[in-house]
Design an enzyme around this catalytic site. Structure first.
Site, PDB file in Angstrom:
ATOM      1  N   VAL A 292       0.843  -1.210   0.000  1.00 36.01           N
ATOM      2  CA  VAL A 292       0.000   0.000   0.000  1.00 36.01           C
ATOM      3  C   VAL A 292       0.874   1.253   0.000  1.00 36.01           C
ATOM      4  CG1 VAL A 292      -1.709   1.348   1.301  1.00 36.01           C
ATOM      5  CG2 VAL A 292      -1.961  -1.122   1.144  1.00 36.01           C
TER       6      VAL A 292
ATOM      7  N   PHE B 236      -8.585   0.650  -0.192  1.00 31.91           N
ATOM      8  CA  PHE B 236      -9.341  -0.470  -0.782  1.00 31.91           C
ATOM      9  C   PHE B 236      -8.589  -1.162  -1.919  1.00 31.91           C
ATOM     10  CE2 PHE B 236     -12.358   2.564   0.991  1.00 31.91           C
ATOM     11  CZ  PHE B 236     -13.009   1.747   1.914  1.00 31.91           C
ATOM     12  N   LEU B 237      -7.303  -0.838  -2.082  1.00 25.07           N
ATOM     13  CA  LEU B 237      -6.616  -1.424  -3.241  1.00 25.07           C
ATOM     14  C   LEU B 237      -6.426  -2.921  -3.079  1.00 25.07           C
ATOM     15  CD1 LEU B 237      -3.370  -2.198  -2.805  1.00 25.07           C
ATOM     16  CD2 LEU B 237      -3.108   0.242  -2.859  1.00 25.07           C
TER      17      LEU B 237
ATOM     18  N   ASN C 144     -14.530  -5.358   3.379  1.00 30.47           N
ATOM     19  CA  ASN C 144     -13.830  -6.642   3.272  1.00 30.47           C
ATOM     20  C   ASN C 144     -14.708  -7.815   3.702  1.00 30.47           C
ATOM     21  OD1 ASN C 144     -11.553  -5.718   2.088  1.00 30.47           O
ATOM     22  ND2 ASN C 144     -10.189  -6.014   3.833  1.00 30.47           N
TER      23      ASN C 144
ATOM     24  N   GLY D 281     -13.819 -21.115  -5.515  1.00 32.18           N
ATOM     25  CA  GLY D 281     -12.448 -21.612  -5.468  1.00 32.18           C
ATOM     26  C   GLY D 281     -12.175 -22.306  -4.154  1.00 32.18           C
TER      27      GLY D 281
ATOM     28  N   CYS E 296      -5.409  -9.930   3.987  1.00 29.89           N
ATOM     29  CA  CYS E 296      -6.449  -8.987   4.418  1.00 29.89           C
ATOM     30  C   CYS E 296      -7.771  -9.643   4.798  1.00 29.89           C
ATOM     31  CB  CYS E 296      -6.680  -7.955   3.322  1.00 29.89           C
ATOM     32  SG  CYS E 296      -5.166  -7.102   2.888  1.00 29.89           S
TER      33      CYS E 296
ATOM     34  N   LYS F 290      -7.790 -12.024   7.987  1.00 29.27           N
ATOM     35  CA  LYS F 290      -7.511 -11.363   9.283  1.00 29.27           C
ATOM     36  C   LYS F 290      -8.575 -10.314   9.604  1.00 29.27           C
ATOM     37  CE  LYS F 290      -5.026  -7.276   8.176  1.00 29.27           C
ATOM     38  NZ  LYS F 290      -5.235  -5.968   8.550  1.00 29.27           N
TER      39      LYS F 290
HETATM   40  C1  UGA Z   1      -8.619  -7.351  -0.406  1.00 28.79           C
HETATM   41  C2  UGA Z   1      -9.750  -6.431  -0.904  1.00 28.79           C
HETATM   42  O1  UGA Z   1     -10.245  -6.936  -2.128  1.00 28.79           O
HETATM   43  C3  UGA Z   1      -9.250  -5.004  -1.098  1.00 28.79           C
HETATM   44  O2  UGA Z   1     -10.315  -4.152  -1.477  1.00 28.79           O
HETATM   45  C4  UGA Z   1      -8.636  -4.502   0.207  1.00 28.79           C
HETATM   46  O3  UGA Z   1      -8.094  -3.202   0.059  1.00 28.79           O
HETATM   47  C5  UGA Z   1      -7.538  -5.452   0.634  1.00 28.79           C
HETATM   48  O4  UGA Z   1      -8.072  -6.784   0.792  1.00 28.79           O
HETATM   49  C6  UGA Z   1      -6.996  -4.966   1.960  1.00 28.79           C
HETATM   50  O5  UGA Z   1      -7.745  -4.943   2.940  1.00 28.79           O
HETATM   51  O6  UGA Z   1      -5.841  -4.498   1.997  1.00 28.79           O
HETATM   52  P1  UGA Z   1      -6.539  -8.575  -1.584  1.00 28.79           P
HETATM   53  O7  UGA Z   1      -6.202  -9.126  -0.234  1.00 28.79           O
HETATM   54  O8  UGA Z   1      -5.466  -7.993  -2.410  1.00 28.79           O
HETATM   55  O9  UGA Z   1      -7.643  -7.412  -1.430  1.00 28.79           O
HETATM   56  O10 UGA Z   1      -7.181  -9.767  -2.381  1.00 28.79           O
HETATM   57  P2  UGA Z   1      -8.559 -10.048  -3.149  1.00 28.79           P
HETATM   58  O11 UGA Z   1      -8.420  -9.745  -4.572  1.00 28.79           O
HETATM   59  O12 UGA Z   1      -9.698  -9.478  -2.414  1.00 28.79           O
HETATM   60  O13 UGA Z   1      -8.621 -11.642  -3.020  1.00 28.79           O
HETATM   61  C7  UGA Z   1      -8.701 -12.248  -1.728  1.00 28.79           C
HETATM   62  C8  UGA Z   1      -8.895 -13.732  -1.859  1.00 28.79           C
HETATM   63  O14 UGA Z   1     -10.192 -14.037  -2.346  1.00 28.79           O
HETATM   64  C9  UGA Z   1      -7.930 -14.440  -2.810  1.00 28.79           C
HETATM   65  O15 UGA Z   1      -7.498 -15.639  -2.202  1.00 28.79           O
HETATM   66  C10 UGA Z   1      -8.759 -14.737  -4.050  1.00 28.79           C
HETATM   67  O16 UGA Z   1      -8.355 -15.867  -4.751  1.00 28.79           O
HETATM   68  C11 UGA Z   1     -10.127 -14.961  -3.409  1.00 28.79           C
HETATM   69  N1  UGA Z   1     -11.243 -14.707  -4.343  1.00 28.79           N
HETATM   70  C12 UGA Z   1     -11.505 -13.456  -4.782  1.00 28.79           C
HETATM   71  C13 UGA Z   1     -12.060 -15.776  -4.733  1.00 28.79           C
HETATM   72  O17 UGA Z   1     -11.848 -16.949  -4.347  1.00 28.79           O
HETATM   73  N2  UGA Z   1     -13.104 -15.521  -5.568  1.00 28.79           N
HETATM   74  C14 UGA Z   1     -13.382 -14.259  -6.005  1.00 28.79           C
HETATM   75  O18 UGA Z   1     -14.380 -14.117  -6.758  1.00 28.79           O
HETATM   76  C15 UGA Z   1     -12.569 -13.215  -5.621  1.00 28.79           C
END
Ligand code: UGA
Length: 436
Positions: A11, A156-157, A214, A260, A267, A270
């Site tokens: 971030v 939110f990135l 989240n 999946g 994120c 936790k």
């Molecule tokens: C997440 C949030 O999406 C962000 O908006 C937030 O800023 C961030 O946490 C944070 O709090 O810092 P991130 O941890 O980068 O982002 O990952 P995601 O893209 O949300 O994916 C999280 C998990 O969900 C991954 O294991 C992914 O494979 C899984 N996932 C995601 C699925 O199994 N299916 C989906 O449709 C989407």
């Protein structure tokens, strides 16, 4: 405008690189001296598309990197982006953010500036008022709202899209009191992101918005995962078709409905635990959130049961795991479902061979010589009794019958349905697709 960013994880590093590339004078601070030296040379310690390119542009313009807090004394704005991981009991760990704001307070004591401190790190509601503000006032000997401003500004990135999301956030949340600092913050963000909605609210609401965001994303994933387990038991049903159809309903939306092995990363897991803990601490019933978490915790067991059902005993058999990163386009394995799966399989004495295009080095740090690290898909699959696709790396789409020939037994468990349209000479099972 002088800006400081404290904490150079994905971030903070993305934010400082983007701000500097836009022409702001930026100092990025991290307590890890070695990391600072690397970043100053333009080397990014994590794999994040576009980050290195943006960092290099920033460094050419005005970005400076330092581990010395005194260098932020002339800052007009200070963004706090340090990690807030979880303790073993699920509670939020605040030691890093406490240390960071203590150092910032000590700098404010000596400055003539009236900086705004933006708290981007995820903290449970009440943390800024009860913990961060008192530390800043004590260490600086000055008054919040009069001598400096403090604003909650949750981030939110998404990893693997960090630069895109930093440049184009879906919303800006500013939590705090109605003050000259809030007006200045609003002006700054309106200029940075002219077409993005800015929500101004109280500290606790801003802090809560981050957890709501989240936990809702986690809810969508657990919902579709539970549905996928039902779909898998109905012939000719494909969870992706179900998800795309319901996603057309604007009240539902199409994103975050990809079934999946469960959500992982640093994120969502936790933040869910922290919210459940926090909810209970304020006397709220968290039945629903606990069910979302439980559904996620159980998802991996479905993969293991399927494997055991198809192979009988799995002990001493070579199984290939494809993907250890928690999602594609990152080398981050924190709370990755794949890592959890490997740990469980090792307990069953399975011989594991892994392949991941970017995350093998990080995986080695967890498992050492307990598993085999393969440099290619083919060597990972060689003489294997079964393969489990865990991470949706584009490269895995290339798997075909020729590649599978080297396997001892062609059992394919595809947790992301990447090979569902291929005619494979083997036993193919995909999460969320009913057997024909
Ligand atoms: C997440 C949030 O999406 C962000 O908006 C937030 O800023 C961030 O946490 C944070 O709090 O810092 P991130 O941890 O980068 O982002 O990952 P995601 O893209 O949300 O994916 C999280 C998990 O969900 C991954 O294991 C992914 O494979 C899984 N996932 C995601 C699925 O199994 N299916 C989906 O449709 C989407």
């Amino acid at each position: 405008m002088n800006i400081a960013v404290v904490g150079l994880g994905f971030v903070g590093l993305s934010l400082s690189s983007v701000l500097a590339s836009k022409g702001y004078t930026v100092i990025g601070i991290d307590t890890d001296k070695k990391k600072c030296i690397e970043i100053s040379k333009g080397c990014v310690p994590i794999y994040e598309p576009d980050l290195e390119k943006t960092l290099k542009i920033g460094l050419k313009k005005s970005l400076k990197i330092s581990n010395d807090f005194s260098t932020i004394k002339n800052s007009d704005m200070i963004f706090v982006t340090v990690g807030t991981p979880q303790k073993i009991n699920g509670e939020i760990e605040l030691s890093m953010i406490k240390k960071a704001v203590k150092s910032i307070g000590q700098v404010i004591r000596k400055t003539k500036k009236n900086p705004i401190i933006f708290i981007k790190s995820t903290v449970i509601p009440g943390t800024i008022k009860k913990i961060i503000l008192p530390i800043l006032e004590k260490e600086s000997g000055k008054k919040a709202e009069k001598d400096f401003g403090v604003i909650s500004n949750p981030e939110f990135l998404q990893e693997s899209n960090a630069i895109r999301d930093t440049k184009c956030p879906h919303a800006i949340i500013l939590g705090g009191n109605d003050s000259k600092y809030m007006k200045k913050a609003k002006k700054f963000f309106s200029k940075m992101h002219p077409n993005v909605s800015i929500i101004i609210t109280k500290y606790q609401t801003a802090e809560m918005i981050k957890y709501a965001n989240n936990s809702f994303l986690a809810t969508k994933i657990s919902f579709i995962n539970q549905l996928s387990n039902i779909c898998q038991n109905i012939p000719d049903v494909d969870v992706d078709d179900v998800a795309s159809a319901i996603g057309l309903d604007p009240r539902i939306g199409k994103l975050f409905l990809s079934a999946g092995p469960g959500y992982g990363g640093s994120c969502l897991p936790k933040d869910m635990s922290a919210l459940i803990n926090f909810g209970s601490s304020v006397g709220a019933n968290t039945t629903f959130l606990k069910a979302v978490k439980k559904t996620n915790d159980e998802q991996i067991n479905n993969i293991i049961s399927l494997m055991e059902k198809k192979l009988g005993s799995i002990s001493n058999k070579k199984i290939t795991i494809l993907g250890t990163a928690f999602k594609p386009n990152t080398n981050d394995i924190r709370d990755s479902k794949s890592i959890e799966l490997i740990k469980k399989l090792l307990k069953n004495k399975v011989k594991i061979s892994v392949y991941d295009p970017k995350a093998l080095e990080n995986t080695k740090m967890v498992f050492g010589n307990k598993i085999i690290y393969s440099k290619s898909l083919i060597s990972a699959l060689d003489k294997s009794y079964g393969v489990i696709i865990m991470t949706q790396w584009k490269q895995f789409e290339s798997i075909n019958n020729k590649l599978l020939q080297c396997m001892k037994n062609k059992l394919i468990i595809d947790s992301r349905r990447m090979l569902a349209d291929k005619e494979l000479n083997g036993e193919y099972y995909a999460i969320g697709i009913g057997e024909k």
